[in-house]
Design an enzyme around this catalytic site. Structure first.
Site, PDB file in Angstrom:
ATOM      1  N   CYS B 163       0.797  -1.233   0.000  1.00 44.17           N
ATOM      2  CA  CYS B 163       0.000   0.000   0.000  1.00 44.17           C
ATOM      3  C   CYS B 163       0.828   1.280   0.000  1.00 44.17           C
ATOM      4  O   CYS B 163       0.274   2.374  -0.116  1.00 44.17           O
ATOM      5  CB  CYS B 163      -0.944  -0.004   1.200  1.00 44.17           C
ATOM      6  SG  CYS B 163      -1.925  -1.506   1.285  1.00 44.17           S
ATOM      7  N   HIS B 294      -2.521   8.507   5.441  1.00 43.54           N
ATOM      8  CA  HIS B 294      -2.896   7.227   4.823  1.00 43.54           C
ATOM      9  C   HIS B 294      -4.368   6.940   5.153  1.00 43.54           C
ATOM     10  O   HIS B 294      -5.121   6.571   4.274  1.00 43.54           O
ATOM     11  CB  HIS B 294      -1.973   6.134   5.351  1.00 43.54           C
ATOM     12  CG  HIS B 294      -2.095   4.837   4.631  1.00 43.54           C
ATOM     13  ND1 HIS B 294      -1.909   4.712   3.278  1.00 43.54           N
ATOM     14  CD2 HIS B 294      -2.383   3.583   5.077  1.00 43.54           C
ATOM     15  CE1 HIS B 294      -2.067   3.451   2.917  1.00 43.54           C
ATOM     16  NE2 HIS B 294      -2.372   2.747   3.988  1.00 43.54           N
ATOM     17  N   HIS B 328      -9.432   2.805  -1.051  1.00 43.84           N
ATOM     18  CA  HIS B 328      -8.015   2.489  -0.909  1.00 43.84           C
ATOM     19  C   HIS B 328      -7.552   1.879  -2.230  1.00 43.84           C
ATOM     20  O   HIS B 328      -7.911   0.756  -2.566  1.00 43.84           O
ATOM     21  CB  HIS B 328      -7.796   1.525   0.250  1.00 43.84           C
ATOM     22  CG  HIS B 328      -6.351   1.342   0.610  1.00 43.84           C
ATOM     23  ND1 HIS B 328      -5.312   1.749  -0.206  1.00 43.84           N
ATOM     24  CD2 HIS B 328      -5.762   0.796   1.710  1.00 43.84           C
ATOM     25  CE1 HIS B 328      -4.162   1.455   0.359  1.00 43.84           C
ATOM     26  NE2 HIS B 328      -4.416   0.882   1.533  1.00 43.84           N
TER      27      HIS B 328
END
Lengths: 345, 400
Positions: B163, B294, B328
């Site tokens: 990620c 994030h 995401h």
């Protein structure tokens, strides 16, 4: 520019684990044949209860990493003693976990998707597992760009050391060979037998394997990385390689490779390809870097198997040559080369 | 000050919030988002979750001629779309880049994984499946694909740091320029929604059955998304020679490992703090005007990230979470969020962290509740990834 040396090398290949196994295979000309990569010995470094759930690529990478640390005179628990980064290069990633996840959802249904297989299928998990096992908290990068992988990984490591981000980098390059990849290689025309680069009727065969390096400032016992260049044209790569005593071509044994590498050979007396020893690997330039480092440390041009020499031979080399500079060439893509030069003064 | 400073001269993005930065930013500033059940594939996971899909046809097809068809590779379609926008803003055409030492640094997860279910289903039955999916996998790794498509000769790297891949790709571009390997880098990230990641995240039980709520006390998981973000990153000298408008400077980058757990962040955020301090360099944290976090809306990420941001920058730091607009997007997330960070610096304004209403004392920080004015000086974008990896970018506004 701050020199970056090779302070330790560790390999987990079809010829065995550790640089001694690689050295013996290179000296005696043992070919990879059908041998699998041996993963025994990991428990000598890390307790089995901490490694039992690792998938094959993570185990192989961790074993090679531990071997490289030992070769550099470090115990696993000393890896975290100084600022250290991890760079992991793999073209194909963790295959067993990738296909295990698919097996679960195809065989048992969507609700049976395995969190364990999914987690381990992420390409950076081998690097993460190295971090966990060795306590390394520096920067990490997992690169996965087929023919570009080795150069990109090395460039990251060089930057981090030269800029003082870390004192050393654990660089690991490797692939796992799954049953799926064996099938793919067979369908693409790969052979069942030994790898034969550049030979008439050349053959390639998918193998697994990892090469690991402890890189740090100053010259190491294996010399130093004199240059790492990516995106070179054929002419540029030939020119850059010209000053080296020995040129190693990371040829996998594919039919198109003769045309790709031919012009690089022109200015060299000694040109070799050791893939018969370690197999056809997308990260083959990484294993050749280990061979180059070993040649420099031992001041030896290894005989290798019969098919290893394209120009000259180890015998002619041994008569008049103690190598001080070795170049490793790899094909990135059409007309593009990686050229790595290693020197030992 | 470094002699070879690294600047941004072009931005491009494609995500569920919009095709192109202007469109996406408008959506975000208006506080609109529509996560919905996936329509591009069928799945029956343990925990269904809405996703942020890019509707077919909302983005312009690229004029860049790829060396092979990309219609079955959404990752590449998205990347080409974002690239075209970024090149246009940078005042560059693909033709003038051809043959030059231009680097390509792209983050992805799905885009470099051979997870074709049809192929594997045939293999496991012994049906000798055709190799088209494998050939696509081999030919369509994003960075080599792009470099070949544009005829570039610089360094090439696809990063799969899970990620944080997009953030690391921008950081790597900075490294290449500082090292003098090239003067210009196409940097970014791209990822597509797939059944595999959808089922995988569901199996981890960290997806939400409703719209995600970063840093909110009611948060219970993430929503997946897809998209691409591209930044044209170049040396200040190169930008000056081209007379290109400088949009921002990539002033710092940090990366670190927790060495704690495969999927959970270190509870004290020590790895994230280390990445942040590395990115900050000699800068005083008080100089940072905002953080694009994030902010996945999982319990552990937001708690650790919020506490760490508060510790490094102070509890009053302006924090925005943009995943309620994009989902995401995994390997693309860091790149998209870097694009949004630059946009925040350029416009002096941030969107609301959509849906946020109940502060969580354990997160310490409180994200934007409405469109918020910010200083146009210095900002940070953070990423936390599987494997206990953390990455941060320090981005400066273009200055006077």
């Amino acid at each position: 520019m701050k020199p970056v040396g090779i302070h330790g090398v560790g390999t987990a290949l079809a010829c065995g684990a550790g640089v001694d196994a690689l050295r013996i295979a290179l000296r005696e000309g043992r070919e990879a044949g059908r041998s699998e990569v041996g993963l025994e010995g990991l428990e000598d470094f890390i307790p089995a209860n901490r490694t039992r759930r690792l998938d094959p690529l993570a185990r192989m990478a961790l074993l090679a990493a531990c071997l490289s640390l030992r070769d550099a005179g470090l115990r696993p628990d000393e890896a975290s003693g100084r600022p250290t980064g991890i760079v992991f290069g793999t073209a194909l990633g963790p295959q067993e976990s990738t296909f295990s996840f698919l097996e679960d959802i195809i065989g048992s249904g969507d609700a049976c998707a395995s969190s364990f297989a999914f987690t381990n299928s992420v390409h950076n998990l081998p690097a993460s597992n190295m971090s966990l096992a060795l306590g390394i908290r520096g920067p990490m990068r997992t690169v996965t760009a087929f023919g570009h992988t080795t150069a990109a990984a090395l460039l990251s490591a060089l930057h981090w050391i030269r800029e003082g981000v870390v004192e050393r980098v654990l660089l690991v390059l490797g692939e796992e060979c799954s049953a799926v990849m064996e099938y793919v290689v067979r369908r693409f025309g790969g052979g069942e037998g030994n790898v034969r680069p550049f030979a008439p009727g050349c053959t390639y065969r998918s193998r697994g394997g990892c090469a690991a390096f402890v890189l740090g400032g100053g010259d190491g016992p294996y010399g130093r990385l004199a240059s790492v260049e990516a995106g070179l044209s054929e002419a540029e790569a030939a020119e850059r390689a010209a000053g080296s005593d020995l040129l190693l071509c990371a040829a996998a044994g594919r039919a198109d490779e003769f045309n790709l590498y031919e012009r690089l050979w022109a200015s060299h007396r000694l040109v070799g390809a050791y893939s018969p020893v370690y197999g056809s690997l997308p990260t083959g330039p990484g294993v050749d870097l280990a061979v180059a480092a070993l040649s420099l440390r031992e001041r030896t041009v290894f005989a290798g198997p019969g098919g290893a020499w394209i120009k000259g031979s180890a015998v002619s080399g041994a008569e008049g040559l103690l190598p001080g500079a070795v170049a490793v060439a790899g094909v990135e893509g059409p007309g593009r080369f990686t050229l790595i030069r290693v020197e030992r003064r | 000050m470094r002699p070879n400073r690294v600047v941004v001269t072009g931005l491009g993005c494609l995500c569920a919030a919009g095709a192109g930065l202007e469109s996406a930013w408008k959506t975000m500033m208006a506080g609109r988002a529509r996560p919905a059940p996936p329509t591009k594939f069928r799945a029956e996971p343990k925990r269904p979750s809405p996703v942020f899909e890019i509707p077919g046809g909302i983005f312009r097809r690229s004029k860049i001629s790829p060396p092979r068809p990309v219609d079955k590779m959404p990752c590449l379609e998205y990347l080409l779309s974002a690239l075209e926008e970024a090149l246009e803003q940078a005042g560059l055409s693909p033709e003038e880049l051809s043959g030059r030492r231009v680097g390509v640094s792209i983050g992805t997860t799905v885009g470099c994984t051979l997870n074709d279910e049809g192929f594997y289903a045939g293999f496991r039955k012994g049906l000798e499946p055709g190799l088209d999916p494998v050939e696509r996998f081999l030919a369509c790794n994003p960075a080599p694909f792009l470099s070949e498509a544009l005829g570039l000769r610089g360094p090439v790297c696809t990063i799969n740091n899970a990620c944080s891949s997009g953030t690391d790709a921008v950081g790597q571009a900075r490294e290449w320029i500082l090292d003098g390997l090239c003067d210009l880098v196409i940097a970014g990230g791209t990822d597509e929604l797939s059944r595999v990641t959808y089922l995988g995240f569901s199996s981890l039980l960290n997806t939400s059955e409703r719209a995600c709520l970063p840093f909110d006390a009611r948060r219970d998981g993430l929503n997946l998304g897809e998209g691409a973000g591209v930044l044209i990153v170049e040396s200040r000298r190169s930008a000056a020679e081209r007379r290109a408008e400088v949009l921002a400077e990539v002033e710092g980058y940090g990366s670190s490992l927790d060495a704690y757990h495969v999927t959970a962040p270190h509870p004290e955020g020590s790895g994230l703090e280390s990445a942040l301090r590395r990115a900050l360099g000699d800068r005083n944290p008080a100089e940072v005007g905002f953080v694009n976090a994030h902010g996945t809306a999982t319990d552990s990420n937001d708690k650790v990230e919020g506490r760490t941001l508060a510790r490094v920058f102070g509890p009053g730091i302006t924090v925005v979470g943009t995943k309620p607009y994009t989902g995401h997007t995994l390997g693309a997330a860091g790149a998209l969020e870097a694009v949004f960070t630059v946009q925040g610096l350029l416009t002096g304004c941030l969107p609301a962290t959509l849906g946020f209403s109940e502060p969580d004392p354990e997160c310490v920080v409180v994200p934007t509740r409405a469109a918020t004015s910010v200083a146009r000086t210095l900002a940070v974008s953070t990423s936390l990834a599987f494997g206990g990896h953390n990455a941060a970018l320090l981005i400066a506004g273009p200055g006077p």
